[in-house]
Scaffold this motif. Structure first.
Motif, PDB file in Angstrom:
ATOM      1  N   PHE A 280       7.191 -10.796  -4.321  1.00 56.97           N
ATOM      2  CA  PHE A 280       7.197 -11.406  -5.651  1.00 56.97           C
ATOM      3  C   PHE A 280       7.607 -12.874  -5.569  1.00 56.97           C
ATOM      4  O   PHE A 280       6.951 -13.753  -6.141  1.00 56.97           O
ATOM      5  N   ALA A 281       8.686 -13.150  -4.825  1.00 54.41           N
ATOM      6  CA  ALA A 281       9.148 -14.536  -4.679  1.00 54.41           C
ATOM      7  C   ALA A 281       8.091 -15.391  -3.984  1.00 54.41           C
ATOM      8  O   ALA A 281       7.896 -16.565  -4.339  1.00 54.41           O
ATOM      9  N   ALA A 282       7.401 -14.817  -2.996  1.00 58.36           N
ATOM     10  CA  ALA A 282       6.358 -15.566  -2.289  1.00 58.36           C
ATOM     11  C   ALA A 282       5.205 -15.913  -3.225  1.00 58.36           C
ATOM     12  O   ALA A 282       4.647 -17.015  -3.150  1.00 58.36           O
TER      13      ALA A 282
ATOM     14  N   LEU B   3       9.177  -8.753 -15.519  1.00 56.24           N
ATOM     15  CA  LEU B   3      10.058  -7.975 -14.635  1.00 56.24           C
ATOM     16  C   LEU B   3      11.232  -7.399 -15.417  1.00 56.24           C
ATOM     17  O   LEU B   3      11.534  -6.203 -15.326  1.00 56.24           O
ATOM     18  N   VAL B   4      11.893  -8.255 -16.201  1.00 56.55           N
ATOM     19  CA  VAL B   4      13.068  -7.813 -16.959  1.00 56.55           C
ATOM     20  C   VAL B   4      12.688  -6.745 -17.974  1.00 56.55           C
ATOM     21  O   VAL B   4      13.330  -5.686 -18.066  1.00 56.55           O
ATOM     22  N   VAL B   5      11.614  -6.994 -18.732  1.00 54.94           N
ATOM     23  CA  VAL B   5      11.196  -6.039 -19.766  1.00 54.94           C
ATOM     24  C   VAL B   5      10.800  -4.707 -19.137  1.00 54.94           C
ATOM     25  O   VAL B   5      11.197  -3.633 -19.611  1.00 54.94           O
ATOM     26  N   ALA B   6      10.035  -4.761 -18.042  1.00 51.85           N
ATOM     27  CA  ALA B   6       9.588  -3.530 -17.381  1.00 51.85           C
ATOM     28  C   ALA B   6      10.772  -2.704 -16.893  1.00 51.85           C
ATOM     29  O   ALA B   6      10.784  -1.474 -17.016  1.00 51.85           O
ATOM     30  N   LEU B   7      11.789  -3.379 -16.356  1.00 47.61           N
ATOM     31  CA  LEU B   7      12.966  -2.658 -15.874  1.00 47.61           C
ATOM     32  C   LEU B   7      13.710  -1.985 -17.016  1.00 47.61           C
ATOM     33  O   LEU B   7      14.160  -0.842 -16.898  1.00 47.61           O
ATOM     34  N   PHE B   8      13.821  -2.688 -18.132  1.00 51.86           N
ATOM     35  CA  PHE B   8      14.646  -2.168 -19.214  1.00 51.86           C
ATOM     36  C   PHE B   8      13.912  -1.196 -20.132  1.00 51.86           C
ATOM     37  O   PHE B   8      14.547  -0.515 -20.930  1.00 51.86           O
ATOM     38  N   VAL B   9      12.589  -1.108 -20.010  1.00 52.65           N
ATOM     39  CA  VAL B   9      11.888  -0.075 -20.785  1.00 52.65           C
ATOM     40  C   VAL B   9      11.715   1.203 -19.970  1.00 52.65           C
ATOM     41  O   VAL B   9      11.128   2.171 -20.450  1.00 52.65           O
ATOM     42  N   GLY B  10      12.210   1.199 -18.728  1.00 57.73           N
ATOM     43  CA  GLY B  10      12.239   2.432 -17.966  1.00 57.73           C
ATOM     44  C   GLY B  10      11.318   2.519 -16.778  1.00 57.73           C
ATOM     45  O   GLY B  10      11.269   3.558 -16.114  1.00 57.73           O
ATOM     46  N   TYR B  11      10.567   1.463 -16.464  1.00 56.45           N
ATOM     47  CA  TYR B  11       9.735   1.494 -15.272  1.00 56.45           C
ATOM     48  C   TYR B  11      10.617   1.517 -14.022  1.00 56.45           C
ATOM     49  O   TYR B  11      11.719   0.975 -14.027  1.00 56.45           O
TER      50      TYR B  11
ATOM     51  N   TYR C 296       0.830  -1.211   0.000  1.00 58.56           N
ATOM     52  CA  TYR C 296       0.000   0.000   0.000  1.00 58.56           C
ATOM     53  C   TYR C 296       0.865   1.262   0.000  1.00 58.56           C
ATOM     54  O   TYR C 296       0.639   2.182  -0.797  1.00 58.56           O
ATOM     55  N   VAL C 297       1.866   1.301   0.853  1.00 60.93           N
ATOM     56  CA  VAL C 297       2.715   2.493   0.948  1.00 60.93           C
ATOM     57  C   VAL C 297       3.541   2.682  -0.320  1.00 60.93           C
ATOM     58  O   VAL C 297       3.695   3.799  -0.823  1.00 60.93           O
ATOM     59  N   LEU C 298       4.069   1.584  -0.867  1.00 62.12           N
ATOM     60  CA  LEU C 298       4.949   1.688  -2.037  1.00 62.12           C
ATOM     61  C   LEU C 298       4.176   2.036  -3.308  1.00 62.12           C
ATOM     62  O   LEU C 298       4.732   2.674  -4.215  1.00 62.12           O
TER      63      LEU C 298
ATOM     64  N   ARG D 166       7.605  -0.247  -9.485  1.00 58.04           N
ATOM     65  CA  ARG D 166       6.511  -0.520 -10.416  1.00 58.04           C
ATOM     66  C   ARG D 166       6.737  -1.847 -11.142  1.00 58.04           C
ATOM     67  O   ARG D 166       5.795  -2.637 -11.333  1.00 58.04           O
ATOM     68  N   ALA D 167       7.971  -2.100 -11.562  1.00 58.74           N
ATOM     69  CA  ALA D 167       8.273  -3.357 -12.261  1.00 58.74           C
ATOM     70  C   ALA D 167       8.026  -4.550 -11.354  1.00 58.74           C
ATOM     71  O   ALA D 167       7.449  -5.568 -11.777  1.00 58.74           O
ATOM     72  N   GLY D 168       8.463  -4.458 -10.085  1.00 55.86           N
ATOM     73  CA  GLY D 168       8.251  -5.559  -9.148  1.00 55.86           C
ATOM     74  C   GLY D 168       6.787  -5.809  -8.876  1.00 55.86           C
ATOM     75  O   GLY D 168       6.339  -6.960  -8.765  1.00 55.86           O
ATOM     76  N   THR D 169       6.003  -4.735  -8.780  1.00 53.58           N
ATOM     77  CA  THR D 169       4.569  -4.881  -8.552  1.00 53.58           C
ATOM     78  C   THR D 169       3.883  -5.535  -9.754  1.00 53.58           C
ATOM     79  O   THR D 169       3.036  -6.432  -9.597  1.00 53.58           O
ATOM     80  N   LEU D 170       4.243  -5.099 -10.961  1.00 50.45           N
ATOM     81  CA  LEU D 170       3.682  -5.711 -12.174  1.00 50.45           C
ATOM     82  C   LEU D 170       4.019  -7.201 -12.239  1.00 50.45           C
ATOM     83  O   LEU D 170       3.172  -8.029 -12.600  1.00 50.45           O
ATOM     84  N   ALA D 171       5.265  -7.544 -11.896  1.00 51.22           N
ATOM     85  CA  ALA D 171       5.676  -8.948 -11.931  1.00 51.22           C
ATOM     86  C   ALA D 171       4.904  -9.764 -10.900  1.00 51.22           C
ATOM     87  O   ALA D 171       4.541 -10.920 -11.159  1.00 51.22           O
ATOM     88  N   THR D 172       4.633  -9.176  -9.742  1.00 49.57           N
ATOM     89  CA  THR D 172       3.863  -9.876  -8.703  1.00 49.57           C
ATOM     90  C   THR D 172       2.440 -10.133  -9.173  1.00 49.57           C
ATOM     91  O   THR D 172       1.895 -11.240  -9.002  1.00 49.57           O
ATOM     92  N   VAL D 173       1.824  -9.121  -9.767  1.00 48.05           N
ATOM     93  CA  VAL D 173       0.476  -9.291 -10.321  1.00 48.05           C
ATOM     94  C   VAL D 173       0.490 -10.357 -11.411  1.00 48.05           C
ATOM     95  O   VAL D 173      -0.409 -11.216 -11.486  1.00 48.05           O
ATOM     96  N   ALA D 174       1.535 -10.332 -12.258  1.00 47.87           N
ATOM     97  CA  ALA D 174       1.640 -11.325 -13.339  1.00 47.87           C
ATOM     98  C   ALA D 174       1.750 -12.737 -12.773  1.00 47.87           C
ATOM     99  O   ALA D 174       1.188 -13.685 -13.333  1.00 47.87           O
TER     100      ALA D 174
END
Length: 728
Positions: A291-293, A453-461, A60-62, A465-473
């Motif tokens: 994300f790992a969990a 995660l990798v794509v989100a990081l390298f396109v500039g997220y 929530y905070v992040l 935000r990238a970690g959150t997207l990967a967790t949702v994925a």
């Protein structure tokens, strides 16, 4: 723990049934530590709710409503302490309460009174400052808050060492420590959200700040002892002792000194506990633990291991190669080498023993592979995020720089186990013994969260935000698999994340104490000047000394803490030698990581030995040999920036090719097996010399290395022809 589904899992001499393939199960199960409480009934549900709330608070905070930075970090550390004291006992468990149980409870109840009184005083101080007071009266901060808090904290810690409870029970001394944690955090929240925050480190700092910092530091160290052992605690205590002993020490270790109030009024700020290590644990690390969990809850770990078996199981010494691939993938997101050994090694080590590896070698391969996961991009355990925070270098740049070293490390481990298998005539596993690759390819979408995660990081997220997207994925992708995550599954993942995060958070906070000592005393600068003095004689000597310091500081500690401490002590000196900051920090990071397989204190090797049944010291020596490339490649960063992608593309390609050839020659030299023949000592020397020359990466050294390798090939062929008639 991981289970084997074939019927001979517990018999090392058994032959795997052709109709009963090996399938990984339980790789994603979280290992239960020896001092972790196993609650039942309402206590279990209450613990689960607290862990879920803790993880959800961070999400929530992040992502939704940011919180003031220092306040957020204080709550972050306090929450981990509360969960930790609820979950981890101060000593072993008993089948029944001891004779001292009643008296210890009486003493704990007595200690609970000053703890609760100190907590109440934080409310009073808040109301006082809210009412317009400029500062809190000294007698309130000392007599009514400070001394009761210190007394309760000290007594609670000592009583927790004496109290033995049943595994499903909770003891009162830990309740005292929980209340003390709340009182400490409450005080800092009150003071740091007032103008008094500006007085830290000055003679005008409130005296209560020092009391709260002493109590908070003690609570962090006691929790670190419970979840990570004594090594980090001992090192932290030595650094704290140095604060007050430093003025009396000779030579470069001496410094003018700090008063107790000045030191402790700053150690619990962004210089120390709330500094870079907690900044990373409260943002990047907690997010990637969640994300790992989610990956574990959707059984991706089982899939990783089964996929590795299907791909590599049939080659000679197949289970060892499976260990390399599976442990590399799991270690990348796991964050601890020893924890990864326990999760994947429970499956791979028994299978390595079945195909012919000795107990010592089986454990060593798993330890080396699990340790390598910490240097494998894009996640690299958690150390890459701390490196980005400390250096200011973008995370994506760090991940790119890590590619070639990771390739070299895992190539070296692969060559080592392949040559060992060839030398001893091991077989691979039969097709019937392995999972079907065709079936596993239908679930290849389970790799999608990591790809996102990798794509989100390298396109500039941003990393968050990238970690959150990967967790949702990870949650969405699970709906396509047999392990669908509904609301219950997501809550279970959040609970698992809360529990998994305890160790890394308190370890980062404890490392923050050390970082604070280094910053406030200037001991890091003195180490830097010593390295510069050594470099006047030899830069290589200075690098070797930096390597030894990094390994010694990292022994017995998780990777993140080991790197954070070594980066504060060693990296500044390397940068002053003229080494690029990225290269200097990678140098330190690698040796902090491989301390997990370096004798005499090698946590990953000892964990593997516990599974394989081998001697721990022999296992650590064998894992040191298997991971030898990791001890050599960092030295090459200094001579050849192409190994960290810091050069032109042709130079990078050349460095990758020649260095890969070099680690193969090094593996052949170490194993004593070359061109399907045993190598004499002279050929092993030639191979090792050629390896060092080619790993170095210069044009002239590459040519000399190739010439040396050609000479070794010619000599080995000649010896092979001479041996052939006698064999016939």
């Amino acid at each position: 723990m991981t289970q084997l589904t074939h019927s001979h899992a517990d018999d090392p001499q058994a032959t795997l049934a052709p109709t009963d393939p090996v399938m990984a199960e339980g790789v994603d199960d979280e290992p239960v530590e020896g001092n972790r409480r196993l609650y039942q009934g309402w206590r279990m549900h209450g613990m689960a709710l607290l862990a879920i709330a803790y993880s959800a608070f961070h999400l929530y905070v992040l992502n939704v409503s940011p919180m003031e930075t220092w306040s957020y970090r204080i709550v972050h550390v306090c929450g981990a302490l509360i969960l930790g004291y609820l979950l981890f006992s101060g000593r072993g468990f008993a089948d029944a309460p001891s004779a001292m149980h009643r008296w210890l409870n009486v003493a704990a109840t007595a200690a609970l009174l000053p703890a609760a009184y100190a907590l109440w005083q934080t409310v009073s101080m808040y109301q006082l400052l809210k009412g317009g007071a400029m500062r809190v009266p000294v007698d309130i901060e000392t007599l009514h808050f400070g001394w009761p808090l210190l007394a309760a904290t000290g007594l609670g810690i000592v009583l927790s060492w004496l109290q033995r409870q049943q595994r499903d029970g909770f003891n009162l001394p830990d309740l005292v420590l929980i209340v003390c944690s709340l009182a400490t955090a409450g005080y800092f929240l009150v003071i740091f959200n007032s103008p008094l925050r500006m007085s830290t480190g000055t003679p005008f700092a409130p005296i209560g700040m020092s009391f709260a910092a002493v109590a908070g530091t003690a609570l962090i160290m006691e929790m670190t002892r419970r979840v990570a052992g004594l090594a980090l605690v001992v090192i932290a205590l030595l650094f704290v002792a140095y604060v007050f002993a430093g003025p009396h020490l000779p030579s470069f270790l001496g410094y003018p000194g700090l008063s107790i109030q000045r030191f402790f009024s700053q150690v619990y700020t962004d210089i120390g506990v709330l500094g870079p290590t907690t900044a990373v644990s409260s943002t990047y690390i907690i997010l990637f633990i969640i994300f790992a969990a989610f990956l574990q809850a959707s059984k991706v770990g089982d899939y990783f291991v089964n996929f590795a078996f299907a791909c590599a199981g049939r080659s000679r010494g197949g289970p060892a190669k499976v260990s390399i691939f599976a442990s590399g993938l799991m270690g990348m997101i796991n964050g601890t080498s020893a924890g990864n050994v326990v999760s994947t090694g429970s499956l791979t080590i028994p299978l390595m023993k079945k195909v012919g590896y000795s107990k010592k070698t089986a454990g060593a391969v798993e330890a080396a592979a699990s340790t390598g996961g910490q240097i494998m991009p894009p996640i690299m355990g958690a150390g890459a995020f701390i490196m980005a925070e400390i250096t200011g270098i973008p995370y994506t740049e760090i991940a790119i720089a890590a590619v070639i070293p990771a390739i070299l490390y895992f190539a070296s481990v692969y060559f080592m186990v392949d040559l060992e298998a060839a030398k001893t005539g091991m077989r691979g596993m039969r097709k019937e013994e392995l999972p079907q690759l065709k079936a596993l390819l239908r679930q290849v979408y389970l790799f999608v969260p990591i790809l996102i995660l990798v794509v989100a990081l390298f396109v500039g997220y941003s990393v968050i935000r990238a970690g959150t997207l990967a967790t949702v994925a990870a949650a969405v992708v699970s709906w396509l698999s047999p392990n669908k995550m509904g609301l219950r599954g997501m809550l279970k993942a959040l609970e698992l994340a809360g529990i998994m995060s305890i160790q890394i958070i308190v370890v980062c906070a404890c490392a923050g104490v050390i970082v604070g000592v280094i910053a406030l005393t200037g001991v890091g600068a003195r180490f830097s000047s010593m390295l510069l003095g050594l470099a006047d004689a030899s830069q290589l000597l200075a690098l070797i000394f930096a390597m030894m310091i990094s390994i010694v500081l990292g022994m017995g500690m998780p990777t993140t803490a080991a790197y954070a401490v070594a980066a504060s002590v060693v990296a500044p000196g390397l940068i002053q030698l003229g080494i690029d900051p990225l290269t200097a920090h990678f140098f330190v990071f690698y040796f902090a990581v491989v301390s997990a397989i370096t004798p005499p204190v090698a946590l990953a090797s000892f964990a593997a030995a516990g599974i394989s049944g081998a001697n721990p010291m022999q296992t650590s020596m064998a894992s040191f040999k298997i991971g030898l490339a990791a001890f050599i490649v960092p030295f090459m960063f200094f001579y050849n920036g192409a190994l960290l992608m810091n050069d032109s593309i042709p130079a990078i390609i050349q460095a990758l090719i020649t260095a890969s050839a070099g680690v193969y020659l090094l593996s052949a030299g170490v194993q004593g097996w070359f061109m399907n023949l045993r190598a004499s000592w002279f050929i092993r020397v030639l191979l090792t010399v050629a390896a060092f020359l080619m790993i170095e990466g210069g044009g002239l050294t590459d040519l000399v290395g190739i010439a040396t390798a050609v000479a070794a090939v010619a000599l080995q062929k000649k010896l092979g022809r001479q041996a052939a008639p006698s064999l016939s």
